[in-house]
Scaffold this active site. Structure first.
Site, PDB file in Angstrom:
ATOM      1  N   HIS A   1     -63.192  23.945 -57.446  1.00 37.83           N
ATOM      2  CA  HIS A   1     -63.201  22.500 -57.624  1.00 37.83           C
ATOM      3  C   HIS A   1     -62.788  21.818 -56.324  1.00 37.83           C
ATOM      4  CE1 HIS A   1     -62.652  22.851 -62.286  1.00 37.83           C
ATOM      5  NE2 HIS A   1     -63.735  23.450 -61.842  1.00 37.83           N
TER       6      HIS A   1
ATOM      7  N   GLU B   1     -60.336  19.865 -55.403  1.00 40.73           N
ATOM      8  CA  GLU B   1     -58.952  19.957 -54.940  1.00 40.73           C
ATOM      9  C   GLU B   1     -58.692  21.271 -54.216  1.00 40.73           C
ATOM     10  OE1 GLU B   1     -58.806  17.897 -59.061  1.00 40.73           O
ATOM     11  OE2 GLU B   1     -60.104  19.265 -57.953  1.00 40.73           O
TER      12      GLU B   1
ATOM     13  N   TRP C   1    -100.133   2.603 -53.644  1.00 38.60           N
ATOM     14  CA  TRP C   1     -98.767   2.674 -54.131  1.00 38.60           C
ATOM     15  C   TRP C   1     -98.319   1.286 -54.529  1.00 38.60           C
ATOM     16  CZ3 TRP C   1     -96.700   7.293 -54.989  1.00 38.60           C
ATOM     17  CH2 TRP C   1     -97.168   8.384 -54.259  1.00 38.60           C
TER      18      TRP C   1
END
Length: 376
Positions: free
Chosen positions: A49, A51, A169
């Site tokens: 993770h 931390e 487009w």
């Protein structure tokens, strides 16, 4: 506004969006004597993770430092160990996190563990920004379904193609580049079978013109009538997995042909559409995608599918790219159809509005606020 250091943690979290599901995309920085000594973000499932990544980056400098992170540190063991224990063992003196984690395994337990260990803990810095970034995770933990993002590119008069069906487009190159970047941040891109038949899109993420090295979302086609063909580009071009969501009654040979091309046929309950026919239950589709750990999904068309989403109030966020062009043809397909609002007070309006220029186009972003249809 978030503090300087929380802003950097939010930047770390944003850089991982789309790569961490079913885990939240979290960012962290370690600060000592006003200087960043470590930073990191959540790694793909099975990896550390945010931390832990930041603490490893800081090394011995983490002792006595302050850790800024965008979500409450976890306090339980899953594929990885508890972040709270890594923080305590590193000798961190203070933790500043943006919002609490609603997951049943955390839900305040991480905060309590850090405080019990004597750390100085504060919550709330960057709360608004982290809540926005983690909206898919927060909804998934609350409901089991992902956040549903609708993206549409349309003309000033609300058309997504010319009368002939030609759509290349509607929007300009800057808007198309933005969309490809957004695709890397979601777990799935969804279209209806009408869009698949008309445009034959690959549905891959191609930032800077290439799919190489880009995080690829799953590609989902909502196809109640078995219209998807084995020759479709999404089977030809390498990208995320292909899922065809359909209902009972399709030919067995069609399913075999989809699976032979590497697609997965997902048979779901049906519901009545605006045309009175049997269509894939969209709530069931999102529940199924949530069961697969998807946190954010983006629906890119067409008008029938988007209309059904709005009719059922299943849209969490809308991105509307508006091009400075007028199609002006009654036969041209509209961006959003469905039953829609019969009177103006029934029409949803966007809140948390943001307007941005994308080259010559205008991007309007917001969260639909669903009105009480019975109110005056």
């Amino acid at each position: 506004m978030p503090s300087e250091f929380m802003r950097l943690a939010l930047d770390e979290a944003l850089s991982a969006l789309g790569t961490t599901s079913p885990n939240p995309s979290v960012g962290a920085v370690v600060v000592r004597d006003g200087r960043i000594v470590g930073r990191g973000h959540t790694q793909p499932p099975g990896g550390p993770h945010a931390e832990v990544v930041a603490l490893r980056d800081a090394g011995a400098a983490a002792r006595g430092a302050t850790l800024y992170c965008t979500l409450e540190p976890c306090s339980h063991s899953g594929r990885t160990g508890p972040c709270t224990e890594a923080i305590i063992e590193a000798g961190v003196g203070a933790v500043r996190y943006a919002i609490g984690d609603p997951d049943d395994h955390v839900a305040g337990a991480g905060d309590a563990r850090l405080r019990a260990a004597g750390l100085d803990v504060e919550v709330g810095d960057g709360a608004v920004e982290s809540t926005r970034l983690l909206e898919g995770y927060l909804k998934h933990r609350r409901t089991g379904s992902p956040a549903v993002i609708v993206k549409v590119a349309m003309s000033l008069d609300g058309r997504i193609a010319a009368a002939s069906g030609d759509a290349r487009w509607v929007s300009g190159p800057e808007a198309r580049e933005w969309v490809h970047g957004l695709r890397t941040q979601v777990d799935a891109v969804i279209v209806g079978s009408g869009t698949l038949v008309a445009d034959d899109p690959a549905l891959t993420a191609r930032p800077r013109g290439t799919a190489e090295g880009a995080q690829q979302p799953a590609r989902v086609v909502v196809d109640s009538r078995a219209r998807t063909q084995p020759s479709a580009r999404l089977f030809v071009e390498t990208g995320g997995p292909v899922l065809i969501a359909t209902v009972e009654g399709f030919p067995a040979a069609w399913r075999t042909s989809m699976e032979a091309r590497g697609g997965e046929v997902l048979v779901l309950p049906s519901e009545s559409g605006a045309d009175g026919g049997a269509h894939v239950s969209l709530a069931a589709l999102f529940a199924a995608l949530g069961q697969r750990g998807m946190l954010n999904v983006m629906v890119e068309g067409g008008g029938v599918l988007l209309g059904a989403l709005f009719d059922r109030r299943l849209v969490d966020r809308l991105y509307a790219v508006i091009a400075p062009v007028v199609v002006g043809a009654a036969a041209a397909p509209s961006a959003i159809s469905g039953r829609g609002a019969q009177v103006m007070r029934e029409a949803p309006r966007l809140r948390d509005l943001a307007v941005t220029r994308l080259g010559e186009d205008v991007l309007v972003e917001g969260v639909p606020a669903w009105p009480d249809a019975t109110a005056d």
